[in-house]
Design an enzyme around this catalytic site. Structure first.
Site, PDB file in Angstrom:
ATOM      1  N   HIS A  79     -21.853 -44.559  41.099  1.00  0.00           N
ATOM      2  CA  HIS A  79     -21.019 -43.635  41.338  1.00  0.00           C
ATOM      3  C   HIS A  79     -21.510 -41.996  41.091  1.00  0.00           C
ATOM      4  CE1 HIS A  79     -19.531 -47.016  39.000  1.00  0.00           C
ATOM      5  NE2 HIS A  79     -18.369 -46.983  39.797  1.00  0.00           N
ATOM      6  N   GLU A 131     -17.616 -40.178  39.520  1.00  0.00           N
ATOM      7  CA  GLU A 131     -17.837 -39.775  40.843  1.00  0.00           C
ATOM      8  C   GLU A 131     -17.587 -38.186  40.888  1.00  0.00           C
ATOM      9  OE1 GLU A 131     -17.083 -41.913  44.431  1.00  0.00           O
ATOM     10  OE2 GLU A 131     -17.464 -40.026  45.548  1.00  0.00           O
ATOM     11  N   CYS A 200     -15.278 -42.719  52.268  1.00  0.00           N
ATOM     12  CA  CYS A 200     -16.500 -43.491  52.913  1.00  0.00           C
ATOM     13  C   CYS A 200     -15.817 -44.796  53.850  1.00  0.00           C
ATOM     14  CB  CYS A 200     -17.504 -44.310  52.134  1.00  0.00           C
ATOM     15  SG  CYS A 200     -16.596 -45.750  51.121  1.00  0.00           S
TER      16      CYS A 200
HETATM   17  O1  0CH Z   1     -13.887 -47.152  43.019  1.00  0.00           O
HETATM   18  P1  0CH Z   1     -14.622 -46.492  42.148  1.00  0.00           P
HETATM   19  O2  0CH Z   1     -15.093 -44.917  42.436  1.00  0.00           O
HETATM   20  O3  0CH Z   1     -13.968 -46.505  40.555  1.00  0.00           O
HETATM   21  O4  0CH Z   1     -15.739 -47.390  41.866  1.00  0.00           O
HETATM   22  P2  0CH Z   1     -16.129 -48.919  41.894  1.00  0.00           P
HETATM   23  O5  0CH Z   1     -14.911 -49.783  41.554  1.00  0.00           O
HETATM   24  O6  0CH Z   1     -17.243 -49.012  41.199  1.00  0.00           O
HETATM   25  O7  0CH Z   1     -16.568 -49.169  43.267  1.00  0.00           O
HETATM   26  C1  0CH Z   1     -17.810 -48.899  43.936  1.00  0.00           C
HETATM   27  C2  0CH Z   1     -17.644 -47.444  44.390  1.00  0.00           C
HETATM   28  C3  0CH Z   1     -18.808 -46.656  43.883  1.00  0.00           C
HETATM   29  C4  0CH Z   1     -18.858 -45.359  44.158  1.00  0.00           C
HETATM   30  O8  0CH Z   1     -18.361 -44.958  45.374  1.00  0.00           O
HETATM   31 FE1  SF4 Z   2     -18.560 -46.018  47.280  1.00  0.00          FE
HETATM   32 FE2  SF4 Z   2     -18.374 -46.209  49.695  1.00  0.00          FE
HETATM   33 FE3  SF4 Z   2     -20.814 -46.233  48.741  1.00  0.00          FE
HETATM   34 FE4  SF4 Z   2     -19.184 -48.217  48.387  1.00  0.00          FE
HETATM   35  S1  SF4 Z   2     -19.884 -47.502  50.501  1.00  0.00           S
HETATM   36  S2  SF4 Z   2     -20.488 -47.132  47.025  1.00  0.00           S
HETATM   37  S3  SF4 Z   2     -17.303 -47.449  48.160  1.00  0.00           S
HETATM   38  S4  SF4 Z   2     -19.091 -44.591  48.808  1.00  0.00           S
END
Ligand code: 0CH
Ligand code: SF4
Length: 319
Positions: A79, A131, A200
């Protein structure tokens, strides 16, 4: 007894994105290079199954650098972290590896560039999310204003409306963010920012797939964790696209079977941090109760891959 038929519409793309894949690999490769324990600041990705698995392999999860010993490596989660975190690790002479997704780092760089150009920053994101904390923490305290909603845009107090820029969290709702960006542009016509927002490819693609699936299914399950922003957005997108019942489940044991009584079709997807084994576990649980036919709903193809940092690549090559 014959089982009732059930069509499962399985969204694609779903589950792990390139940034999550890379972050998990970084922890595994760090364990191979340095041995256990390797410290990880914050859940590497927001998924208990992933975290438990890495913990069993020797990773120790902490929330702050202060909770790490000086003589063990520390990894920063996907993040992202405020600038002060790597700076403090370096000051303490700690070995650290940054598993921030390159697409999050790109937003960090954007924010810093706008700041250098003398623009005040507005971040569209969720307060308290790591993040958002990490991106806002690229600039000095108080330099980034946070807006979470269209209503916030009307209230935000800026220094100079002619010298503004915005960035966003990468895992937001595409539709909600478009409304917030439109409100910002209406109030501050000179504001600069990315072409649309900084959401993204993985977030965008998973939300698109859910929209296509929501129209076909009586109910929808999103495999993901309650602290996973992108997974929660998928539930909202499904409900808003017209699915009567859209629910987040961490794994099969979370399924509310009574709520699903009588359904003939079900949509299944998974957040970017949810492993495919949990999707299969959920499908298998339905197979026990229904005569299941699985139909993929594919709205995009993904072939994005990110390299792990050189320090770990070199170690893996020489192993
Ligand atoms: O969706 P968030 O940002 O809470 O994070 P996650 O579930 O660990 O998914 C990966 C996204 C990491 C940063 O974009
Ligand atoms: Fe986060 Fe998108 Fe990167 Fe996955 S690809 S870690 S959802 S920014």
């Amino acid at each position: 007894m014959t089982k009732p038929p059930l069509t499962i519409h399985l969204a694609a793309p779903r589950g792990f994105c390139a940034g999550v894949d890379r972050a998990i690999k970084i922890v595994e490769m760090a364990l191979a290079k340095w041995g256990a324990p390797v410290y990880v600041r914050h859940e590497i990705v927001h998924n208990k199954f992933v975290v438990d698995d890495l913990r069993a392999k020797g990773a120790v999860f902490v929330e702050e650098l202060d909770d790490c010993p000086l003589d063990r490596p520390v990894i920063f989660s996907a993040h992202g972290v405020p600038k002060s975190v790597p700076a403090e690790a370096a000051r303490r002479n700690m070995v650290y590896v940054d598993a921030t997704c390159p697409l999050v780092s790109k937003v960090h760089i954007e924010a810093a560039r706008h700041h250098e150009n003398g623009l005040q920053m507005i971040m569209i994101g969720h307060a308290g999310h790591p993040e958002t904390i990490g991106t806002m923490g690229q600039l000095p305290e108080g330099e980034v204003l946070l807006v979470e909603t269209v209503e916030d845009v009307a209230k935000v107090a800026v220094r100079d409306p002619a010298r503004l820029a915005f960035v966003t969290q990468t895992t937001l709702s595409v539709d909600d963010t478009a409304d917030i960006v439109a409100a910002l542009q209406a109030r501050f016509p000179a504001i600069v920012g990315p072409h649309k927002e900084d959401i993204c490819y993985a977030t965008t693609n998973r939300q698109e797939a859910v929209k296509a699936m929501a129209l076909m299914a009586d109910a929808m399950l999103v495999v993901g964790a309650p602290n996973s922003s992108n997974s929660k957005r998928l539930v909202e997108v499904g409900a808003r696209a017209g699915c009567r019942y859209a629910q987040l489940v961490q794994r099969a044991s979370d399924i509310d079977w009574r709520a699903l009584e009588g359904i003939g079709s079900l949509g299944i997807t998974a957040g970017a941090s949810a492993p495919e084994v949990l999707v299969n576990e959920v499908i298998d649980a339905f197979r026990e109760r229904f005569e299941v036919t699985v139909k993929p709903v594919m709205t995009a193809e993904e072939n994005v891959e990110f390299k792990v940092p050189r320090v770990l690549r070199e170690a893996a090559q020489s192993a």
